[in-house]
Design a protein around this motif. Structure first.
Motif, PDB file in Angstrom:
ATOM      1  N   ALA A   1       0.845  -1.181   0.000  1.00 22.25           N
ATOM      2  CA  ALA A   1       0.000   0.000   0.000  1.00 22.25           C
ATOM      3  C   ALA A   1       0.882   1.232   0.000  1.00 22.25           C
ATOM      4  N   GLN A   2       0.409   2.288  -0.667  1.00 18.66           N
ATOM      5  CA  GLN A   2       1.190   3.512  -0.659  1.00 18.66           C
ATOM      6  C   GLN A   2       1.340   3.981   0.779  1.00 18.66           C
ATOM      7  N   SER A   3       2.563   4.282   1.149  1.00 19.75           N
ATOM      8  CA  SER A   3       2.803   4.674   2.531  1.00 19.75           C
ATOM      9  C   SER A   3       2.147   6.028   2.792  1.00 19.75           C
ATOM     10  N   GLU A   4       1.542   6.133   3.942  1.00 19.69           N
ATOM     11  CA  GLU A   4       0.907   7.376   4.327  1.00 19.69           C
ATOM     12  C   GLU A   4       1.992   8.386   4.640  1.00 19.69           C
ATOM     13  N   LYS A   5       1.648   9.643   4.487  1.00 24.11           N
ATOM     14  CA  LYS A   5       2.610  10.691   4.799  1.00 24.11           C
ATOM     15  C   LYS A   5       2.859  10.686   6.298  1.00 24.11           C
ATOM     16  N   PRO A   6       4.116  10.849   6.703  1.00 20.52           N
ATOM     17  CA  PRO A   6       4.414  10.843   8.141  1.00 20.52           C
ATOM     18  C   PRO A   6       3.754  12.021   8.848  1.00 20.52           C
ATOM     19  N   GLU A   7       3.330  11.776  10.073  1.00 15.86           N
ATOM     20  CA  GLU A   7       2.648  12.802  10.861  1.00 15.86           C
ATOM     21  C   GLU A   7       3.473  13.200  12.073  1.00 15.86           C
ATOM     22  N   ILE A   8       3.327  14.441  12.428  1.00 15.25           N
ATOM     23  CA  ILE A   8       3.937  14.979  13.644  1.00 15.25           C
ATOM     24  C   ILE A   8       2.806  15.255  14.631  1.00 15.25           C
ATOM     25  N   GLU A   9       2.930  14.725  15.833  1.00 13.84           N
ATOM     26  CA  GLU A   9       1.970  15.026  16.901  1.00 13.84           C
ATOM     27  C   GLU A   9       2.502  16.216  17.677  1.00 13.84           C
ATOM     28  N   LEU A  10       1.635  17.162  17.944  1.00 15.77           N
ATOM     29  CA  LEU A  10       2.042  18.364  18.665  1.00 15.77           C
ATOM     30  C   LEU A  10       1.240  18.512  19.945  1.00 15.77           C
ATOM     31  N   GLU A  11       1.925  18.900  20.998  1.00 20.29           N
ATOM     32  CA  GLU A  11       1.287  19.238  22.266  1.00 20.29           C
ATOM     33  C   GLU A  11       1.628  20.686  22.573  1.00 20.29           C
ATOM     34  N   PHE A  12       0.612  21.491  22.806  1.00 18.58           N
ATOM     35  CA  PHE A  12       0.802  22.901  23.106  1.00 18.58           C
ATOM     36  C   PHE A  12       0.469  23.125  24.576  1.00 18.58           C
ATOM     37  N   ILE A  13       1.471  23.514  25.326  1.00 18.73           N
ATOM     38  CA  ILE A  13       1.328  23.699  26.768  1.00 18.73           C
ATOM     39  C   ILE A  13       0.985  25.160  27.031  1.00 18.73           C
ATOM     40  N   GLY A  14      -0.052  25.373  27.824  1.00 16.63           N
ATOM     41  CA  GLY A  14      -0.511  26.723  28.141  1.00 16.63           C
ATOM     42  C   GLY A  14       0.523  27.507  28.920  1.00 16.63           C
ATOM     43  N   PRO A  15       0.437  28.837  28.868  1.00 17.77           N
ATOM     44  CA  PRO A  15       1.436  29.683  29.520  1.00 17.77           C
ATOM     45  C   PRO A  15       1.295  29.775  31.035  1.00 17.77           C
ATOM     46  N   LYS A  16       0.090  29.545  31.540  1.00 16.13           N
ATOM     47  CA  LYS A  16      -0.132  29.671  32.978  1.00 16.13           C
ATOM     48  C   LYS A  16      -0.870  28.440  33.485  1.00 16.13           C
ATOM     49  N   PRO A  17      -0.568  28.020  34.719  1.00 13.50           N
ATOM     50  CA  PRO A  17      -1.255  26.846  35.267  1.00 13.50           C
ATOM     51  C   PRO A  17      -2.726  27.142  35.555  1.00 13.50           C
ATOM     52  N   GLY A  18      -3.534  26.092  35.486  1.00  9.66           N
ATOM     53  CA  GLY A  18      -4.957  26.212  35.806  1.00  9.66           C
ATOM     54  C   GLY A  18      -5.164  26.227  37.308  1.00  9.66           C
ATOM     55  N   ASN A  19      -6.409  26.152  37.736  1.00  2.00           N
ATOM     56  CA  ASN A  19      -6.751  26.179  39.165  1.00  2.00           C
ATOM     57  C   ASN A  19      -6.155  25.004  39.929  1.00  2.00           C
ATOM     58  N   ASP A  20      -5.997  23.870  39.244  1.00  3.75           N
ATOM     59  CA  ASP A  20      -5.451  22.677  39.907  1.00  3.75           C
ATOM     60  C   ASP A  20      -3.921  22.659  39.914  1.00  3.75           C
ATOM     61  N   GLY A  21      -3.289  23.683  39.362  1.00  8.18           N
ATOM     62  CA  GLY A  21      -1.835  23.769  39.361  1.00  8.18           C
ATOM     63  C   GLY A  21      -1.172  23.144  38.143  1.00  8.18           C
ATOM     64  N   SER A  22      -1.932  22.451  37.307  1.00  5.80           N
ATOM     65  CA  SER A  22      -1.337  21.844  36.109  1.00  5.80           C
ATOM     66  C   SER A  22      -1.531  22.773  34.908  1.00  5.80           C
ATOM     67  N   TYR A  23      -0.605  22.679  33.985  1.00  4.32           N
ATOM     68  CA  TYR A  23      -0.675  23.508  32.783  1.00  4.32           C
ATOM     69  C   TYR A  23      -1.619  22.861  31.773  1.00  4.32           C
ATOM     70  N   PRO A  24      -2.515  23.640  31.185  1.00  6.66           N
ATOM     71  CA  PRO A  24      -3.424  23.063  30.182  1.00  6.66           C
ATOM     72  C   PRO A  24      -2.634  22.652  28.932  1.00  6.66           C
ATOM     73  N   VAL A  25      -3.041  21.539  28.310  1.00  8.06           N
ATOM     74  CA  VAL A  25      -2.367  21.023  27.119  1.00  8.06           C
ATOM     75  C   VAL A  25      -3.401  20.851  26.014  1.00  8.06           C
ATOM     76  N   GLU A  26      -3.089  21.394  24.850  1.00  5.82           N
ATOM     77  CA  GLU A  26      -3.926  21.207  23.665  1.00  5.82           C
ATOM     78  C   GLU A  26      -3.118  20.403  22.660  1.00  5.82           C
ATOM     79  N   LYS A  27      -3.787  19.515  21.919  1.00  5.12           N
ATOM     80  CA  LYS A  27      -3.082  18.627  20.988  1.00  5.12           C
ATOM     81  C   LYS A  27      -3.536  18.875  19.560  1.00  5.12           C
ATOM     82  N   ALA A  28      -2.617  18.612  18.631  1.00  8.17           N
ATOM     83  CA  ALA A  28      -2.909  18.730  17.201  1.00  8.17           C
ATOM     84  C   ALA A  28      -1.985  17.765  16.459  1.00  8.17           C
ATOM     85  N   LYS A  29      -2.318  17.480  15.219  1.00  8.49           N
ATOM     86  CA  LYS A  29      -1.484  16.654  14.352  1.00  8.49           C
ATOM     87  C   LYS A  29      -1.273  17.398  13.048  1.00  8.49           C
ATOM     88  N   ALA A  30      -0.119  17.151  12.431  1.00 10.41           N
ATOM     89  CA  ALA A  30       0.175  17.791  11.150  1.00 10.41           C
ATOM     90  C   ALA A  30       1.002  16.842  10.295  1.00 10.41           C
TER      91      ALA A  30
END
Length: 177
Positions: A55-84
């Motif tokens: 099968a034609q190989s799929e294009k390679p993907e990069i997984e990205l995690e974006f960490i927020g600049p300030k911690p939330g109320n629970d003390g952990s930094y919010p993380v948003e994810k995306a793929k490209a």
């Protein structure tokens, strides 16, 4: 696969697909009638031959995690994810396409739109630096007194069309304490 038969009255009839007889061969035929001479076309596919063709190989993907600049109320930094897809987009465009905050208040109003002339899209690469392009001359000029891990999102290409992996990005590193 259904076969299609065109007849002079422009009526179309569909026939249910023929299934394998156990040998892995599938046959369907299509008959085209144009003017006075019918044209017949027979299509055959073998499941054995399809397995042999990689099968034609799929294009390679990069997984990205974006960490927020300030911690939330629970003390952990919010993380948003995306793929490209590797090597196809700038980090800035990936963030904007996924509605991930890139700019501080001033940058939202005064950014250059990705031209590399304002320095408002600064991010810090926490992990996966080897999956990104080298710093550009624009970055060297704007970030010469900043840590090596800081990049301009508008100048950073994610991947090189061949690599895949994971990149962790700290958004708005200048806010981090």
């Amino acid at each position: 696969m259904a076969s299609l038969q065109l007849i002079p009255a422009n009526a179309i009839t569909l026939r249910s697909p023929e299934f394998s007889d156990g040998t892995g061969n599938f046959r369907n035929s299509v008959k085209f009638i144009t003017g006075k001479k019918p044209i017949s076309l027979s299509l055959a596919a073998s499941s054995q031959s399809q397995e042999a063709i990689p099968a034609q190989s799929e294009k390679p993907e990069i997984e990205l995690e974006f960490i927020g600049p300030k911690p939330g109320n629970d003390g952990s930094y919010p993380v948003e994810k995306a793929k490209a897809t590797s090597g196809e987009k700038l980090l800035r465009n990936i963030m904007l396409d996924n509605k991930i905050e890139l700019y501080a208040t001033y940058g939202k109003v005064m950014n250059c739109g990705g031209g590399g002339s304002c320095g408002t899209c600064i991010v810090e690469i926490i992990d996966g630096k080897d999956l990104l392009n080298e710093r550009t001359n624009t970055e060297l000029r704007y970030l010469k007194k900043k840590p090596e891990s800081w990049r301009l999102a508008c100048q950073t290409i994610v991947g090189n069309k061949e690599n895949s992996g994971k990149v962790a990005v700290q958004r708005l590193p200048q806010w981090k304490k």
